[in-house]
Motif scaffolding. Structure first.
Motif, mmCIF file in Angstrom:
data_model
loop_
_atom_site.group_PDB
_atom_site.id
_atom_site.type_symbol
_atom_site.label_atom_id
_atom_site.label_comp_id
_atom_site.label_asym_id
_atom_site.label_seq_id
_atom_site.Cartn_x
_atom_site.Cartn_y
_atom_site.Cartn_z
ATOM 1 N N VAL A 144 14.989 0.151 -37.211
ATOM 2 C CA VAL A 144 16.328 0.417 -37.745
ATOM 3 C C VAL A 144 17.220 0.829 -36.575
ATOM 4 N N GLY A 145 18.462 0.381 -36.596
ATOM 5 C CA GLY A 145 19.375 0.642 -35.498
ATOM 6 C C GLY A 145 19.877 -0.669 -34.955
ATOM 7 N N PHE A 146 19.941 -0.805 -33.659
ATOM 8 C CA PHE A 146 20.437 -2.040 -33.056
ATOM 9 C C PHE A 146 19.495 -3.200 -33.397
ATOM 10 N N PRO A 147 20.033 -4.348 -33.873
ATOM 11 C CA PRO A 147 19.162 -5.470 -34.262
ATOM 12 C C PRO A 147 18.219 -5.872 -33.120
ATOM 13 N N GLN A 148 16.913 -5.729 -33.379
ATOM 14 C CA GLN A 148 15.947 -5.851 -32.276
ATOM 15 C C GLN A 148 15.885 -7.256 -31.705
ATOM 16 N N GLU A 149 16.301 -8.271 -32.529
ATOM 17 C CA GLU A 149 16.214 -9.646 -32.028
ATOM 18 C C GLU A 149 17.189 -9.891 -30.885
ATOM 19 N N PHE A 150 18.159 -8.991 -30.682
ATOM 20 C CA PHE A 150 19.131 -9.198 -29.606
ATOM 21 C C PHE A 150 18.885 -8.295 -28.411
#
Lengths: 299, 143
Positions: A292-298
């Motif tokens: 949760v937080g910054f979208p990990q895929e980016f």
């Protein structure tokens, strides 16, 4: 503005859509109408609208390749590909059962899309640059790799190194594919390759000891090791990463983008629990919950 | 409307592979047919023999082979025999053997009906046309 208006007028006259009286009605109104027309063409002719209006999804898949698409003991079509198809149906109609499966061989995947027999392919389809010239791929939902399987009893070669040392004397069976000989030679440069029309006949060739080793997908090999314990031995040497994705007919960005959105959010968003359950069931892989937080895929 | 662009360049790039595969396939067929014709001729003589211990096995062989799909025979020889512990033939040999065995049964059917000893409607044709009367031996009416 003058030049653009003249072109717009010329176009309308050529198409014979509007009389001159209407054309004099004001530049602003005309441009607005043209813009609206362009937008409505995009969405109303998309496969997305067609499927919604039809009320069910038509998916091209197979029925003979566990754990991807196969019939369970009750004759029900199940597997990872089937789960992906049901995910799309659920996202369209709130009902995972509103799917019609068109069962076909792997060689029918591209033709059935091109001839518009199916809306989407969920059939363990490897992304290649050549195929991407004929269909459009979604984001991948699994990364496959290949491995080698030998008989547990009486195999001529029992380790990867012994097959490698045997050179051209070692015979490897694999499912026919334009690229499969290169794949085998990527790990076993000298090995003799025998190609078969399906994974079943390839495995039968191993059973009959026509080949020394079976080159298969790691997912299929894991499945065989689980379902037929003690019969085969996995050489535990993986190579040739390749991505599995769905494919759609080219030229429909609305439909492609929509399927992509569904897949991405199943892997990283609201439908993650479905994906997690499927991975556990078909591959025995326990997916970690996305951070949760910054979208990990980016990152 | 079919949105498809054919890419013929792939075919021309691999033209040699197509040609060698065609030559290979035709070669297999020619070799198998030659062997099959020779065995088939022998089978036809056996089939028409007055000795039952010769004619009945030949009849059984032809019926068995001709009533089994070719693909099943190929699979049986290639996948099945090794499971029974018979490993003597490799893929090319086993295919030639299978197709020869199949062609032999077929050829027997081509050669044999010329004789009055054969059963069935075809067998009566030569008699009606005046040739191959009962006095003629079965052998003489075979090619």
């Amino acid at each position: 503005m003058g030049e653009f208006t003249e072109r717009a007028f010329a176009m309308l006259k050529r198409r014979g859509l509007l009389g001159l009286g209407v054309a004099a009605g004001g530049v602003g109104g005309l441009l607005g109408a043209r813009a609206a027309q362009a937008q409505s063409i995009d969405t109303s002719t998309s496969k997305l609208q067609q499927v919604l209006q039809r009320g069910h999804l038509v998916v091209g898949t197979g029925s003979t390749n566990p754990p991807w698409h196969f019939e369970d003991e009750t004759g029900q079509l199940v597997g990872m590909d089937i789960d992906m198809a049901r995910l799309i149906a659920k996202s369209l109609f709130d009902d995972p059962d509103k799917v019609e499966f068109v069962l076909q061989g792997s060689d029918a995947r591209i033709p059935s899309l091109i001839t518009d027999q199916v809306d989407v392919i969920c059939q363990w389809m490897t992304i290649t640059a050549g195929r991407a010239q004929q269909v459009e791929f979604t984001v991948p939902y699994y990364r496959e790799g290949v491995s080698l399987l030998v008989m547990a009893d009486g195999a001529k070669y029992t380790t990867f190194d012994s097959i490698l040392e045997a050179g051209s004397a070692a015979r490897v069976g694999a499912m026919q594919n334009v690229f499969i000989e290169d794949w085998v030679h990527a790990a076993l440069p000298e090995a003799t390759v025998d190609q078969f029309d399906s994974p079943d006949t390839t495995l039968q060739a191993l059973n009959a000891r026509r080949v020394d080793a079976y080159l298969g997908d790691q997912s299929a090999i894991r499945w065989l090791m689980q379902t037929t314990p003690g019969r085969y031995s996995n050489l535990e040497y993986g190579w040739m990463p390749n991505s599995y994705a769905s494919a759609v007919r080219p030229g429909d960005p609305v439909w492609l983008n929509w399927v992509n959105t569904v897949y991405r959010e199943a892997m990283l968003g609201v439908d993650f629990d479905l994906m997690k359950a499927s991975y556990q069931k078909w591959f025995g892989i326990d997916l970690p919950t996305p951070t949760v937080g910054f979208p990990q895929e980016f990152t | 409307m079919i949105a498809y662009n054919f890419n013929w360049a792939v075919i021309w790039r691999n033209w040699d592979a197509f040609l060698s595969a065609l030559a290979f396939g035709l070669g297999l067929a020619v070799v198998s047919l030659l062997i099959g014709t020779i065995i088939g001729l022998g089978l036809a003589y056996a089939r028409l023999s007055p000795r039952r211990w010769l004619s009945w096995p030949a009849w059984l062989y032809v019926e068995l082979i001709r009533n089994t799909p070719l693909l099943l025979l190929i699979f049986f020889v290639y996948f099945g025999l090794p499971e029974l512990g018979i490993y003597i033939f490799d893929k090319i040999e086993s295919f030639i053997i299978t197709l020869s065995a199949y062609a032999a049964a077929y050829m027997c059917e081509v050669f044999a009906p010329g004789s009055p000893r054969c059963r069935g409607p075809m067998a009566r044709l030569p008699r009606r046309s005046g040739s191959g009367h009962g006095s003629a031996s079965a052998m003489s009416s075979c090619p």
